[in-house]
Design a protein around this motif. Sequence first.
Motif, PDB file in Angstrom:
ATOM      1  N   LYS A 273      -7.801  -6.217   7.214  1.00 25.58           N
ATOM      2  CA  LYS A 273      -6.427  -5.757   6.999  1.00 25.58           C
ATOM      3  C   LYS A 273      -6.523  -4.255   6.755  1.00 25.58           C
ATOM      4  CE  LYS A 273      -2.549  -6.243   3.825  1.00 25.58           C
ATOM      5  NZ  LYS A 273      -2.085  -6.900   2.598  1.00 25.58           N
TER       6      LYS A 273
ATOM      7  N   ARG B 150     -10.023  -0.597   4.675  1.00 22.68           N
ATOM      8  CA  ARG B 150      -9.912  -1.980   5.132  1.00 22.68           C
ATOM      9  C   ARG B 150     -10.198  -2.930   3.978  1.00 22.68           C
ATOM     10  NH1 ARG B 150      -9.554   1.721   9.134  1.00 22.68           N
ATOM     11  NH2 ARG B 150      -9.691   0.891  11.216  1.00 22.68           N
TER      12      ARG B 150
ATOM     13  N   LEU C 205      -5.202  -1.045   5.193  1.00 22.87           N
ATOM     14  CA  LEU C 205      -4.351  -0.688   4.069  1.00 22.87           C
ATOM     15  C   LEU C 205      -3.643   0.647   4.331  1.00 22.87           C
ATOM     16  CD1 LEU C 205      -6.901  -1.627   1.263  1.00 22.87           C
ATOM     17  CD2 LEU C 205      -5.104  -3.061   2.266  1.00 22.87           C
ATOM     18  N   GLU C 206      -2.654   0.959   3.538  1.00 25.89           N
ATOM     19  CA  GLU C 206      -1.874   2.190   3.720  1.00 25.89           C
ATOM     20  C   GLU C 206      -2.733   3.448   3.657  1.00 25.89           C
ATOM     21  OE1 GLU C 206       1.629   2.560   1.303  1.00 25.89           O
ATOM     22  OE2 GLU C 206       2.252   0.495   1.758  1.00 25.89           O
ATOM     23  N   ASN C 207      -3.795   3.418   2.865  1.00 28.11           N
ATOM     24  CA  ASN C 207      -4.665   4.592   2.733  1.00 28.11           C
ATOM     25  C   ASN C 207      -5.728   4.663   3.835  1.00 28.11           C
ATOM     26  OD1 ASN C 207      -6.435   2.586   1.978  1.00 28.11           O
ATOM     27  ND2 ASN C 207      -6.748   3.348  -0.114  1.00 28.11           N
ATOM     28  N   GLY C 208      -5.677   3.726   4.790  1.00 27.04           N
ATOM     29  CA  GLY C 208      -6.623   3.719   5.900  1.00 27.04           C
ATOM     30  C   GLY C 208      -7.874   2.895   5.652  1.00 27.04           C
TER      31      GLY C 208
END
Length: 153
Positions: A89, A96, A91-94
Motif C-alpha cells: 500500500k 510503503r 502511503l501519502e508520504n510515499g
Amino acid sequence: LGHLSDLNTLLSKILEGFEFIEHFIPAEKPTIRDWTDPNNLPIPVKGDGIGHESGVYFITSEAEDVLYIGKATKNNLHERVWDHLQTPKVLENGFRSFPNNKFKTNGQNEHCQLVEEGNVKIGMIAIRPAQAISVVEVFLQTIYFPPLCKQIG
C-alpha cells in the motif's frame, strides 16, 4: 549472517562448483517501506536480474535480527519474496506498508507488525548448485530460529 562464510568453506569442499552470490545485503539496503532511492530499491523488482535466480532469502529487522529465512528453488527469488509480502500500500508520504503480508497467519506480534509497517530489510543469496539450497536454508534456520518461520526446512 556471519555463519555463511563457514558454510561456504564447508560446502565448497563437498560440492563441486558450489558458490554463494550475494545480491541483496541488508546493511546496504533501506527498509522495505523506503523506495525513495530508485538506484537502491529495498525489494527485488522485475528486470533487476535477481528474480531469475535460485537461493535463500531472508527478512531482518533494521538491527539485522533474522526474522524469516526461506528458499527459492525454481529460479524464482523475486516471486518468493513478493509472495510473502504481497502488494504494498503506497502511503501519502510515499512510503510503503504491507497490510496483506502472509506472515499475519502466524498471529499478530511485534515481528508481524514490523513486516506490515515495512520496517524490515530483505537479503538474498543466489546459490549454485540448486541441490545445496535446502541445506543452506536449514543450516541458517537452525542457527537463527527465525520467529516468523512456521517450521524448519
